[in-house]
Design an enzyme around this catalytic site. Structure first.
Site, PDB file in Angstrom:
ATOM      1  N   PHE A 239      -2.080   8.337  12.510  1.00 23.11           N
ATOM      2  CA  PHE A 239      -1.899   7.355  11.451  1.00 23.11           C
ATOM      3  C   PHE A 239      -2.873   7.542  10.301  1.00 23.11           C
ATOM      4  O   PHE A 239      -2.804   6.838   9.303  1.00 23.11           O
ATOM      5  CB  PHE A 239      -1.907   5.910  11.964  1.00 23.11           C
ATOM      6  CG  PHE A 239      -3.002   5.502  12.897  1.00 23.11           C
ATOM      7  CD1 PHE A 239      -2.674   4.923  14.120  1.00 23.11           C
ATOM      8  CD2 PHE A 239      -4.339   5.648  12.577  1.00 23.11           C
ATOM      9  CE1 PHE A 239      -3.672   4.507  14.992  1.00 23.11           C
ATOM     10  CE2 PHE A 239      -5.332   5.226  13.437  1.00 23.11           C
ATOM     11  CZ  PHE A 239      -5.000   4.655  14.650  1.00 23.11           C
ATOM     12  N   HIS A 257      -8.463  -3.537  14.867  1.00 25.70           N
ATOM     13  CA  HIS A 257      -9.884  -3.908  14.950  1.00 25.70           C
ATOM     14  C   HIS A 257     -10.809  -2.715  15.154  1.00 25.70           C
ATOM     15  O   HIS A 257     -12.034  -2.856  15.038  1.00 25.70           O
ATOM     16  CB  HIS A 257     -10.104  -4.967  16.031  1.00 25.70           C
ATOM     17  CG  HIS A 257     -10.055  -4.443  17.437  1.00 25.70           C
ATOM     18  ND1 HIS A 257     -10.715  -5.062  18.485  1.00 25.70           N
ATOM     19  CD2 HIS A 257      -9.426  -3.376  17.999  1.00 25.70           C
ATOM     20  CE1 HIS A 257     -10.499  -4.411  19.599  1.00 25.70           C
ATOM     21  NE2 HIS A 257      -9.721  -3.377  19.339  1.00 25.70           N
TER      22      HIS A 257
END
Length: 348
Positions: A239, A257
């Site tokens: 990603f 997170h």
């Protein structure tokens, strides 16, 4: 115990301070029991301390204190007293801490014992320096690089993450309205656990579990084990360098997170770009309450990101709403899941 009367109605004692200050005692007892596979052994049936000593190759000294501490902590039951007393699992420990059961949550606890427990000893240094206190501290590679290079460590990590997230993934699959959607992609899908739950609860949905190539064999095995390979495809990519696959619903379970603010915003923008109008971007995290006063686990998880990463942190719903609005999303819904976890759902 020392007490101080403040008024006729309020009495202050140090009880909670002492309980919290020594909470590492009880934590280490539970983590050690999991690591020793005590609960897996007792899932076979109740046993005496002598039998436990023999099968787990332990010493007599300290053993009954260890077992009775677990009784007092309500993780074991004891029938009788003395040498003939027998120990057995509670319903809770039998359901979630028997390694042979599919709902085993001990993988995360094994990782907490083997990795996190010693690293958290350096929390003060982390707060003083802002630097991770894990393997990176000694010049080794960051956690994710290390994990993805070692097949056994990667399997352990994926199993740990999947186990602890299963109740949240089931809750989301049951609660979210998929009626207007046909396709789903789980970014950082790891063992495909979220995709599997969506496939089980919504037979018309087709999913992609998307992660680095090293994870693909693990995801494929899990999908085949649950017999949903006709509705879940495993695809590989990064990603950071690749665009996300197009889908009506894009999810991230405990992914956002891990990264700093700039990286969080980049991932959110990529999700926005991959969604059609009306599509949904879902993050499943231990979302901190907006007042930052109630979700202690979410705040502690954010401190764990301080220990484990160079820039990761957990966040509030208000933070997420601000970031997704900046990316172009129209509005956000909040869905409580299991325990301290929630799903934040941004609609395009």
């Amino acid at each position: 115990m020392v007490t101080e009367t403040i008024s006729n109605e309020v009495v202050v004692t140090p009880t909670r301070i002492m309980q919290t200050g020594f909470a590492f005692w009880s934590s280490k007892v539970l983590l050690s029991a999991v690591n020793l596979q005590l609960f897996t052994l007792l899932a076979q049936g109740s046993k005496t301390a002598e039998a436990i000593k023999s099968e787990l190759k332990l010493q007599e000294r300290g053993l009954t204190d260890f077992l009775d501490a677990l009784v007092a902590m309500n993780f074991l039951h004891r029938e009788g007293n003395g040498a003939s007393a027998k120990y057995c699992n509670t319903l809770e420990s039998d359901a979630f801490l028997d390694k042979n059961k599919s709902c085993y949550l001990g993988g995360m606890l094994e990782m907490a014992n083997n990795r996190l427990y010693p690293f958290w000893n350096n929390l003060e240094e982390a707060l003083q320096t802002g630097q991770p206190q894990n393997e990176v501290k000694n010049g080794n590679k960051p956690i994710f690089e290390t994990l993805y290079e070692d097949e056994n460590k990667l399997k352990e990590f994926v199993a740990a993450m999947g186990g602890i997230q299963t109740p949240n993934f089931i809750a989301f699959a049951r609660q979210f309205n998929f009626a207007d959607y046909d396709t789903h992609c789980d970014i950082g899908g790891a063992g495909a656990d979220l995709s599997i739950q969506i496939a089980k609860h919504h037979p018309s949905m087709h999913s992609i579990s998307w992660d680095l190539p090293q994870v693909a064999p693990i995801a494929t095995r899990n999908i085949e084990q649950h017999e949903v390979q006709d509705r879940i495809a495993v695809q590989s990519g990064s990603f950071f360098t690749d665009e996300f696959p197009k889908a009506d619903v894009i999810t991230m379970g405990n992914i956002l997170h891990d990264w700093n603010l700039e990286q969080k915003k980049m991932l959110i923008q990529k999700a926005y770009n991959a969604l059609p109008k009306g599509g949904a971007f879902v993050v499943i995290e231990n979302v901190i309450d907006d007042e930052r006063k109630e979700n202690a686990f979410g705040l502690l998880m954010s401190l764990n990101m301080l220990i484990e990463t160079r820039g990761g942190f957990d966040y509030t719903a208000a933070d997420f709403i601000s970031w997704t609005k900046e990316a172009g999303f129209a509005h956000v819904d909040i869905m409580h899941l299991a325990g301290p976890a929630s799903a934040l759902i941004a609609y395009k």
